[in-house]
Design an enzyme around this catalytic site. Structure first.
Site, short mmCIF file in Angstrom:
data_model
loop_
_atom_site.label_atom_id
_atom_site.label_comp_id
_atom_site.label_asym_id
_atom_site.label_seq_id
_atom_site.Cartn_x
_atom_site.Cartn_y
_atom_site.Cartn_z
N CYS A 163 15.38 -49.62 -12.87
CA CYS A 163 13.93 -49.36 -12.90
C CYS A 163 13.28 -49.59 -11.55
O CYS A 163 12.10 -49.28 -11.37
CB CYS A 163 13.28 -50.23 -13.97
SG CYS A 163 13.67 -49.70 -15.65
N SER B 163 23.91 -32.68 -19.70
CA SER B 163 24.48 -33.22 -18.47
C SER B 163 24.50 -32.14 -17.41
O SER B 163 24.64 -30.95 -17.70
CB SER B 163 25.91 -33.74 -18.72
OG SER B 163 26.74 -32.70 -19.21
#
Length: 339
Positions: A12, A134
């Protein structure tokens, strides 16, 4: 692993700064359906869609580049972090979709281990992994899109704290500091293992306990640090007073600051928040820890003061390292005071 590039910020810590997001998102021309009960305008952790008169669908997406070298652990952290957005709304996850970027010349075994790590946490959450998407990319990135559900009367939001409510934080702070310091052998393996254990721990266990009490506001602490996410909770209507000595901190976090380990994310958070915060304690390490971006951080909830101590006992009995760190007050000249 040589296909895991850790040279730039991961986890993050890679979030785009809050100030940039505020400016960009505020300028978007969007259509708001009547059944959208919570969108991004309130800066909440997930969107809420009205399903019927009693229940809502909760949906969120979270992904990031790695901050650890073990692909299985990275998959676990990224999945736990994504699931946390659902728990922060007081909801239960139903299903998840993988979102993955992986180098074309990367090791297939690393790809497999990322997905296995993520799947292990989705399974632990009693949710179903139902597919995903993906692509090839020079840098690994992984996360989940998660759908959950909750009764409309039991959904938590991040922006409606009540005056006098206590603040409980369910995980210790300092993840980015400890992980970065470990890369330079400045903290112990034990300290690093403690940070990993915190990041892979699901917030669902804390949510299940806290749902039994009166929670007026809730969020999870991630890239904007404790002070940034608490500021979003206060919405310029309240002030929070935090007791510095009560804030749970990971072993090794203070040592990391003492060794001059800083993160780009913490400096961005400081620049964005420092005018709203007043530290009445002389403790630079604590300042850095409170600005530190958290990856898969804990829940931060505002709880009825009559119930806070009982809830804390229940959390501790479940092995959750929670603490009461402060309370909600009327609005003063600063949004947050640390005493």
């Amino acid at each position: 692993m040589d296909d895991f590039d850790l040279t730039v910020c991961g986890g993050c810590n890679a979030k785009i700064p809050a100030a940039s997001l505020d400016n960009i998102l505020g300028s978007l021309d969007t259509y708001r359906r009547d059944d959208i009960l919570v969108g991004f305008d309130s800066k909440d952790d997930s969107a809420v869609i009205k399903f019927d008169e009693k229940s809502g669908i909760i949906t969120s997406l979270d992904f990031f580049p790695p901050m650890v070298e073990d692909p299985y652990i990275f998959g676990q952290i990224a999945a736990a972090n994504a699931l946390s957005d659902i728990y922060a709304m007081g909801a239960d996850p139903i299903c998840a979709l993988n979102i993955l970027a992986f180098p074309e010349d990367g090791k297939e075994e690393s790809l497999k281990r990322i997905l296995e790590g993520g799947a292990s946490k989705v399974t632990e959450a009693k949710a179903s992994l139902v597919g995903g998407h993906s692509i090839h990319d020079p840098r690994v990135k992984y996360g989940l899109s998660v759908i959950g559900r909750a009764g409309l009367d039991h959904i938590w939001t991040n922006d409606r704290p009540k005056l006098g409510h206590k603040l409980i934080l369910t995980k210790p702070l300092g993840v980015s500091l400890v992980v970065n310091a470990h890369k330079f052998s400045l903290v112990s393996d034990s300290d690093f293992d403690g940070a990993i254990e915190s990041m892979i721990s699901l917030n669902g266990y804390a949510k299940d306990i806290l749902k039994k009490y009166h929670i007026s506001a809730a969020t999870d602490v991630t890239g904007f640090g404790l002070l940034g996410h608490l500021s979003e909770m206060l919405t310029n209507k309240f002030t929070a007073i935090l007791e510095g000595s009560k804030i749970p901190i990971l072993a090794g976090a203070r040592k990391a600051v003492d060794e001059s380990i800083f993160t780009k994310g913490s400096q961005r958070n400081r620049l964005f928040m420092e005018d709203k915060v007043e530290f009445q304690v002389d403790d630079f390490a604590l300042e850095e820890i409170l600005y530190d971006p958290q990856t898969s951080g804990g829940l931060l909830v505002a709880i009825d003061p009559k119930e806070a101590e009982e809830a804390l006992v229940k959390l501790h009995k479940a092995g959750i390292k929670a603490q009461i760190i402060g309370d909600i007050h009327k609005k003063f000249d600063k949004s947050i005071f640390i005493i």
